[in-house]
Design a protein around this motif. Sequence first.
Motif, mmCIF file in Angstrom:
data_model
loop_
_atom_site.group_PDB
_atom_site.id
_atom_site.type_symbol
_atom_site.label_atom_id
_atom_site.label_comp_id
_atom_site.label_asym_id
_atom_site.label_seq_id
_atom_site.Cartn_x
_atom_site.Cartn_y
_atom_site.Cartn_z
ATOM 1 N N LEU A 36 0.727 -1.368 -0.536
ATOM 2 C CA LEU A 36 -0.019 -0.117 -0.101
ATOM 3 C C LEU A 36 1.081 1.285 0.148
ATOM 4 O O LEU A 36 0.100 2.564 -0.115
ATOM 5 N N GLN A 37 2.215 1.249 0.231
ATOM 6 C CA GLN A 37 3.163 2.404 -0.192
ATOM 7 C C GLN A 37 2.398 3.128 2.017
ATOM 8 O O GLN A 37 3.026 3.941 1.250
ATOM 9 N N ARG A 38 1.961 2.679 2.695
ATOM 10 C CA ARG A 38 1.714 3.670 3.578
ATOM 11 C C ARG A 38 3.013 2.832 4.804
ATOM 12 O O ARG A 38 3.242 2.345 4.483
ATOM 13 N N PRO A 39 2.880 4.363 6.477
ATOM 14 C CA PRO A 39 3.553 3.748 7.299
ATOM 15 C C PRO A 39 2.616 2.834 7.599
ATOM 16 O O PRO A 39 1.832 2.923 7.894
ATOM 17 N N LEU A 40 3.458 2.120 8.460
ATOM 18 C CA LEU A 40 3.507 1.168 9.417
ATOM 19 C C LEU A 40 3.861 1.304 11.234
ATOM 20 O O LEU A 40 4.743 1.787 11.533
ATOM 21 N N LEU A 41 2.255 1.476 11.570
ATOM 22 C CA LEU A 41 2.320 2.075 12.429
ATOM 23 C C LEU A 41 1.658 0.690 13.794
ATOM 24 O O LEU A 41 0.736 -0.052 13.436
ATOM 25 N N VAL A 42 3.043 0.341 14.443
ATOM 26 C CA VAL A 42 2.883 -0.382 15.146
ATOM 27 C C VAL A 42 2.911 -0.348 16.526
ATOM 28 O O VAL A 42 4.402 0.349 16.214
ATOM 29 N N LYS A 43 1.724 -0.521 17.442
ATOM 30 C CA LYS A 43 1.758 -0.790 18.496
ATOM 31 C C LYS A 43 2.246 -1.558 19.600
ATOM 32 O O LYS A 43 1.662 -3.067 18.955
ATOM 33 N N GLY A 44 1.842 -1.895 20.921
ATOM 34 C CA GLY A 44 2.012 -2.865 21.986
ATOM 35 C C GLY A 44 2.944 -2.250 23.213
ATOM 36 O O GLY A 44 4.165 -1.680 22.751
ATOM 37 N N GLU A 45 2.478 -3.199 23.949
ATOM 38 C CA GLU A 45 3.278 -3.144 25.579
ATOM 39 C C GLU A 45 5.005 -3.245 24.759
ATOM 40 O O GLU A 45 5.265 -3.548 23.654
ATOM 41 N N PRO A 46 5.357 -2.335 25.854
ATOM 42 C CA PRO A 46 7.343 -2.159 26.092
ATOM 43 C C PRO A 46 7.825 -3.780 25.856
ATOM 44 O O PRO A 46 7.079 -4.406 26.721
ATOM 45 N N GLY A 47 8.684 -4.039 25.063
ATOM 46 C CA GLY A 47 9.526 -5.666 25.401
ATOM 47 C C GLY A 47 9.127 -6.237 24.375
ATOM 48 O O GLY A 47 9.351 -7.703 24.352
ATOM 49 N N THR A 48 7.909 -6.220 23.222
ATOM 50 C CA THR A 48 7.372 -7.085 22.263
ATOM 51 C C THR A 48 7.883 -6.888 20.913
ATOM 52 O O THR A 48 7.360 -7.418 20.066
ATOM 53 N N LEU A 98 -3.161 8.786 11.999
ATOM 54 C CA LEU A 98 -3.697 7.427 11.727
ATOM 55 C C LEU A 98 -4.433 7.123 10.223
ATOM 56 O O LEU A 98 -4.201 5.972 9.866
ATOM 57 N N ARG A 99 -5.275 7.831 9.397
ATOM 58 C CA ARG A 99 -5.766 7.444 8.740
ATOM 59 C C ARG A 99 -5.006 7.161 8.200
ATOM 60 O O ARG A 99 -5.050 6.148 6.635
ATOM 61 N N ARG A 100 -3.572 7.865 8.061
ATOM 62 C CA ARG A 100 -2.798 7.575 6.677
ATOM 63 C C ARG A 100 -1.828 6.243 7.181
ATOM 64 O O ARG A 100 -0.474 6.071 6.634
ATOM 65 N N CYS A 101 -1.821 5.301 8.195
ATOM 66 C CA CYS A 101 -0.773 4.473 8.388
ATOM 67 C C CYS A 101 -1.996 3.818 7.713
ATOM 68 O O CYS A 101 -3.169 3.041 8.151
ATOM 69 N N PHE A 102 -1.217 2.053 8.082
ATOM 70 C CA PHE A 102 -1.843 0.895 8.506
ATOM 71 C C PHE A 102 -1.254 0.338 9.884
ATOM 72 O O PHE A 102 -0.063 0.824 10.110
#
Length: 286
Positions: A33-45, A177-181
Amino acid sequence: MQQGRNHKMKFASTDSYIATEDLTVAVNAAVVLQRPLLVKGEPGTGKTELARQVARALDMPLMEWHVKSTTKAQQGLYEYDAVSRLRDSQLGDVRVHDVKNYIRKGKLWQAFEAEERVVLLIDEIDKADIEFPNDLLQELDRMEFFVYETGEVIKARHRPIVIITSNNEKELPDAFLRRCFFHFIRFPDMETLRQIVAVHFPDIKHALLTTALTQFYELRDMPGLKKKPSTSEVLDWLKLLLAEDLGPEDLARDKVSLPKLHGALLKNEQDVHLFERLAFMARGQR
């Protein structure tokens, strides 16, 4: 903008990084998709490590921009050092006649002008001011920005693969957020964690690992825990268990007692006191 020779390659687990199927799908979807990948999760994952492994798997250079509470979006583009230019003008330095001598390129500029496609990590974006993500919207969307001091437009030669991590410390703007995967890295289940451990400690005995991971998950599930131990902390703990040559019998405990070498797992006094109180109450009920 060219896509580069790597655009058809796909990310998957490597010999040093276990990626779940949903994470693999998310990475490859963001690339397509050529979009930034937004990765969330608790620290240390493993959010930060993900970018390094994507770069390794796709054979691309990695550029890392680690965000702090004082970081401004402009620093990712460039910084103009007006103070140095003023000082040099007072000293009669000939460098002062070319403003480019006083422009420091940021990580986005470096990624945009790279000879080949790169992976750009923007790490812990939620540490910065709430306006930080919005200030990068256009640059990440259009893959270009304007340099006011020189009048030039910097355009990406190759669209970088952008991976943005967040520890969920604050909400990110909807427009960003709309611009990210988006992908949330769930804490690994027992079987996935076994695979992760096997990468780091291939010779660990099955009985010790089973006992240790059982205690680890009991610890994470303890009600009232302020900071649950993460993947990186269980790896530290197992390293200590192996260094001390402890076996499963050495880890014997009841569920309210502190585990052996608990300092690798519990990182604040409230959680240690929680176990101490529970152990005291349990003794009083006997």
